[in-house]
Design an enzyme around this catalytic site. Structure first.
Site, PDB file in Angstrom:
ATOM      1  N   HIS A 144     -62.804  30.442  23.343  1.00 33.40           N
ATOM      2  CA  HIS A 144     -62.699  31.593  22.434  1.00 33.40           C
ATOM      3  C   HIS A 144     -63.916  31.542  21.497  1.00 33.40           C
ATOM      4  O   HIS A 144     -65.050  31.574  21.978  1.00 33.40           O
ATOM      5  CB  HIS A 144     -61.340  31.487  21.735  1.00 33.40           C
ATOM      6  CG  HIS A 144     -60.889  32.690  20.980  1.00 33.40           C
ATOM      7  ND1 HIS A 144     -61.500  33.906  21.038  1.00 33.40           N
ATOM      8  CD2 HIS A 144     -59.837  32.864  20.120  1.00 33.40           C
ATOM      9  CE1 HIS A 144     -60.862  34.766  20.251  1.00 33.40           C
ATOM     10  NE2 HIS A 144     -59.851  34.159  19.681  1.00 33.40           N
TER      11      HIS A 144
ATOM     12  N   HIS B 222     -64.685  37.599  30.674  1.00 38.08           N
ATOM     13  CA  HIS B 222     -63.768  38.103  29.650  1.00 38.08           C
ATOM     14  C   HIS B 222     -62.467  38.551  30.293  1.00 38.08           C
ATOM     15  O   HIS B 222     -62.491  39.073  31.419  1.00 38.08           O
ATOM     16  CB  HIS B 222     -64.401  39.271  28.878  1.00 38.08           C
ATOM     17  CG  HIS B 222     -63.712  39.546  27.587  1.00 38.08           C
ATOM     18  ND1 HIS B 222     -62.643  40.408  27.492  1.00 38.08           N
ATOM     19  CD2 HIS B 222     -63.906  39.032  26.349  1.00 38.08           C
ATOM     20  CE1 HIS B 222     -62.223  40.422  26.232  1.00 38.08           C
ATOM     21  NE2 HIS B 222     -62.972  39.592  25.525  1.00 38.08           N
TER      22      HIS B 222
ATOM     23  N   ASP C  33     -70.487  36.086  22.974  1.00 38.42           N
ATOM     24  CA  ASP C  33     -70.954  34.765  22.549  1.00 38.42           C
ATOM     25  C   ASP C  33     -72.238  34.313  23.249  1.00 38.42           C
ATOM     26  O   ASP C  33     -72.815  33.299  22.873  1.00 38.42           O
ATOM     27  CB  ASP C  33     -69.863  33.715  22.806  1.00 38.42           C
ATOM     28  CG  ASP C  33     -68.670  33.912  21.899  1.00 38.42           C
ATOM     29  OD1 ASP C  33     -68.882  34.102  20.695  1.00 38.42           O
ATOM     30  OD2 ASP C  33     -67.527  33.912  22.392  1.00 38.42           O
TER      31      ASP C  33
HETATM   32  N1  CMC Z   1     -67.966  30.393  34.409  1.00 42.58           N
HETATM   33  C1  CMC Z   1     -67.598  30.190  35.698  1.00 42.58           C
HETATM   34  N2  CMC Z   1     -66.535  30.762  36.281  1.00 42.58           N
HETATM   35  C2  CMC Z   1     -65.798  31.582  35.511  1.00 42.58           C
HETATM   36  C3  CMC Z   1     -66.121  31.860  34.190  1.00 42.58           C
HETATM   37  C4  CMC Z   1     -67.251  31.230  33.632  1.00 42.58           C
HETATM   38  N3  CMC Z   1     -67.599  31.451  32.358  1.00 42.58           N
HETATM   39  N4  CMC Z   1     -65.215  32.716  33.669  1.00 42.58           N
HETATM   40  C5  CMC Z   1     -64.350  32.971  34.653  1.00 42.58           C
HETATM   41  N5  CMC Z   1     -64.704  32.294  35.780  1.00 42.58           N
HETATM   42  C6  CMC Z   1     -64.049  32.363  37.091  1.00 42.58           C
HETATM   43  C7  CMC Z   1     -62.747  31.565  37.074  1.00 42.58           C
HETATM   44  O1  CMC Z   1     -62.974  30.240  37.499  1.00 42.58           O
HETATM   45  C8  CMC Z   1     -61.923  32.359  38.057  1.00 42.58           C
HETATM   46  O2  CMC Z   1     -62.354  32.060  39.369  1.00 42.58           O
HETATM   47  P1  CMC Z   1     -61.272  31.866  40.564  1.00 42.58           P
HETATM   48  O3  CMC Z   1     -60.529  33.176  40.635  1.00 42.58           O
HETATM   49  O4  CMC Z   1     -62.084  31.549  41.754  1.00 42.58           O
HETATM   50  O5  CMC Z   1     -60.383  30.735  40.108  1.00 42.58           O
HETATM   51  C9  CMC Z   1     -62.333  33.803  37.823  1.00 42.58           C
HETATM   52  O6  CMC Z   1     -63.664  33.716  37.292  1.00 42.58           O
HETATM   53  C10 CMC Z   1     -61.450  34.538  36.797  1.00 42.58           C
HETATM   54  O7  CMC Z   1     -61.494  33.846  35.585  1.00 42.58           O
HETATM   55  P2  CMC Z   1     -60.247  33.449  34.704  1.00 42.58           P
HETATM   56  O8  CMC Z   1     -60.475  32.079  34.122  1.00 42.58           O
HETATM   57  O9  CMC Z   1     -58.985  33.667  35.474  1.00 42.58           O
HETATM   58  O10 CMC Z   1     -60.342  34.545  33.570  1.00 42.58           O
HETATM   59  P3  CMC Z   1     -59.569  34.543  32.211  1.00 42.58           P
HETATM   60  O11 CMC Z   1     -59.358  35.950  31.846  1.00 42.58           O
HETATM   61  O12 CMC Z   1     -58.371  33.652  32.259  1.00 42.58           O
HETATM   62  O13 CMC Z   1     -60.598  33.837  31.182  1.00 42.58           O
HETATM   63  C11 CMC Z   1     -62.419  33.524  29.742  1.00 42.58           C
HETATM   64  C12 CMC Z   1     -61.466  34.532  30.387  1.00 42.58           C
HETATM   65  C13 CMC Z   1     -63.264  34.236  28.700  1.00 42.58           C
HETATM   66  C14 CMC Z   1     -61.605  32.421  29.027  1.00 42.58           C
HETATM   67  C15 CMC Z   1     -63.305  32.894  30.833  1.00 42.58           C
HETATM   68  O14 CMC Z   1     -64.097  33.900  31.434  1.00 42.58           O
HETATM   69  C16 CMC Z   1     -64.176  31.769  30.315  1.00 42.58           C
HETATM   70  O15 CMC Z   1     -63.733  30.629  30.271  1.00 42.58           O
HETATM   71  N6  CMC Z   1     -65.450  32.059  29.882  1.00 42.58           N
HETATM   72  C17 CMC Z   1     -66.294  31.054  29.290  1.00 42.58           C
HETATM   73  C18 CMC Z   1     -65.943  30.854  27.816  1.00 42.58           C
HETATM   74  C19 CMC Z   1     -66.385  32.018  26.979  1.00 42.58           C
HETATM   75  O16 CMC Z   1     -67.507  32.480  27.062  1.00 42.58           O
HETATM   76  N7  CMC Z   1     -65.504  32.480  26.085  1.00 42.58           N
HETATM   77  C20 CMC Z   1     -65.777  33.586  25.147  1.00 42.58           C
HETATM   78  C21 CMC Z   1     -64.960  34.797  25.485  1.00 42.58           C
HETATM   79  S1  CMC Z   1     -65.472  36.309  24.665  1.00 42.58           S
HETATM   80  C22 CMC Z   1     -65.280  36.071  22.954  1.00 42.58           C
HETATM   81  C23 CMC Z   1     -64.017  35.442  22.517  1.00 42.58           C
HETATM   82  O17 CMC Z   1     -62.932  35.852  22.906  1.00 42.58           O
HETATM   83  O18 CMC Z   1     -64.073  34.531  21.733  1.00 42.58           O
END
Ligand code: CMC
Length: 397
Positions: free
Chosen positions: A236, A275, A331
């Site tokens: 986050h 996201h 971010d």
């Molecule tokens: N790097 C690599 N793979 C990723 C990433 C990433 N940053 N984000 C998502 N994926 C992959 C994930 O592994 C999954 O793949 P699979 O279906 O093969 O297992 C697929 O994409 C869908 O992702 P998810 O984890 O199910 O998506 P989510 O909605 O649960 O998570 C998230 C959203 C923001 C937590 C995630 O994209 C992430 O961890 N990003 C990196 C951390 C980040 O930048 N966070 C800031 C978010 S925006 C501002 C805020 O809210 O603070």
């Protein structure tokens, strides 16, 4: 017991009806109370946006002046809060100091907890709530400045309530004891814009925490502390700090293919990408980039920018990211601005928390006015043991 819907991580659960902000994840649209984020950046300032978020309408001239004046008079901290902050280890993480000290503020304002005040908890005292909002927004920058000053081993600076909110914050960080010290106006404007961009984002993890904690009717200081703890995590608000660590680890453009391979191998995450709601682009990411160029004009280009641009391009052209609809989020570039401005990397999440407070308080206000308000208490699907006999220690091997 009736039908329960199993929805881990709330992928498909709408838990409130809200009028605070609107996110269209497909078209990349973000509205605060119906106003486009782009228009607010052009015409407004952070304190006005905070007012808009909390009360639902833009303030008139008198309201705006009163709001700013009252917030700025609430920037001072009790000397014991300063003492508390001085007692942290010299290398304490600024978010840890902030989370603890904002929770500590609840002990200075027990009247904010209706049950401690002996009041009827169902009778919301609007006047009292308003006072807490101004206190919290006012004191947040002073707590943050203290956290920074403590890290660098310097005396805390007093707020100057004749200055604007963001200018005063920057002054408290750097003021060298010179009464006429003023931060560069371009940097004040840039940080104020970043505050607007980070102010609100509907039911994200920390806002959900704010509402969940608040649903027990605790005081807002304790709830903000919990919301800030949720924001601290690297998935986050901690992502801005994690992005810069990632870019430093990559180091130079030629190491990008290796890093991307590690991400695809699931050994690493590409921080600042992806996201839950935005699936085509995060409008905040391009707004952050506009701010970035203005800051670079004053502070010089941050050397890691080259790596960031090349990494973004590599990911946007890679099927792993394209097929999963992963794009840079708010971010990805914000950390480079903070770094160029000279903030220490572990201070970045706090720069996200300060403005998000207005979003949390807007939801707090909406929550208290909600006739459907009940304590949040989800159910579970139990997968543990059925009832079984206890084996005393003497009979165990
Ligand atoms: N790097 C690599 N793979 C990723 C990433 C990433 N940053 N984000 C998502 N994926 C992959 C994930 O592994 C999954 O793949 P699979 O279906 O093969 O297992 C697929 O994409 C869908 O992702 P998810 O984890 O199910 O998506 P989510 O909605 O649960 O998570 C998230 C959203 C923001 C937590 C995630 O994209 C992430 O961890 N990003 C990196 C951390 C980040 O930048 N966070 C800031 C978010 S925006 C501002 C805020 O809210 O603070």
């Amino acid at each position: 017991e009736g039908l329960r819907v199993y929805d881990p991580a709330f992928l498909n659960t709408a838990v409130v009806k809200s009028q605070v902000s609107y996110v269209d994840g497909e078209r990349g649209i973000l509205l605060y109370r119906g106003y486009r984020i782009e228009d607010l950046l052009k015409h407004s300032n952070y304190l006005e946006v905070a007012y808009l978020l909390i009360y639902g309408e833009l303030p008139d001239k008198l309201q705006a002046a009163g709001w700013e004046k009252q917030i700025m008079t609430h920037t001072y901290l009790h000397v014991k809060v300063n003492d508390l902050m001085k007692s942290f280890n010299y290398d304490a993480h600024p978010m840890g100091m902030f989370i603890s000290s904002i929770a500590a503020l609840s002990t200075f304002h027990p009247e904010a907890n209706p049950s401690l005040a002996g009041a009827n908890i169902f009778l919301q005292d609007v006047k009292l709530c308003n006072k807490q909002f101004k206190r919290i927004i006012g004191k947040a920058t002073t707590l943050a400045a203290n956290a920074y000053r403590h890290r660098i081993g310097r005396e805390f600076n007093s707020p100057q309530n004749g200055l604007g909110y963001t200018e005063n914050f920057l002054c408290m960080l750097d003021c060298l004891g010179e009464a006429d010290y003023r931060p560069h106006p371009v940097l004040v404007d840039a940080l104020d814009k970043l505050f607007i961009i980070h102010a609100e984002h509907e039911m994200n993890c920390s806002t959900t925490a704010m509402r969940l904690i608040g649903s027990s009717l605790v005081d807002p200081y304790s709830a903000i502390s919990g919301a800030a703890a949720a924001l601290y995590g690297p998935l986050h608000g901690g992502a801005n700090e994690a992005v810069v660590h990632m870019l430093e680890e990559i180091g130079s453009v030629e190491n990008i293919p290796d890093f991307i391979a590690q991400v695809k191998n699931r050994e690493k995450k590409l921080m600042g990408f992806g996201h839950r709601v935005y699936k085509n682009f995060d409008p905040r990411a391009s707004l952050v980039r506009d701010v970035l160029y203005k800051v670079f004009e004053v502070c010089g280009q941050e050397p890691l920018m080259k790596v960031a641009v090349a990494l973004e391009q590599a990911a946007l052209n890679d099927d792993y990211f394209v097929s999963r609809r992963l794009y840079p989020n708010v971010d990805f570039y914000s950390g480079l601005i903070y770094k160029a401005m000279g903030f220490p990397t572990d201070f970045f999440p706090l720069l996200f928390a300060i403005p998000r407070i207005s979003g949390w308080l807007a939801h707090w206000n909406e929550m208290l006015a909600d006739p459907d308000l009940k304590i949040w208490r989800p159910r579970q699907v139990y997968t543990g043991e059925a009832a079984r006999p206890f084996v005393p220690m003497s009979e165990r091997p």
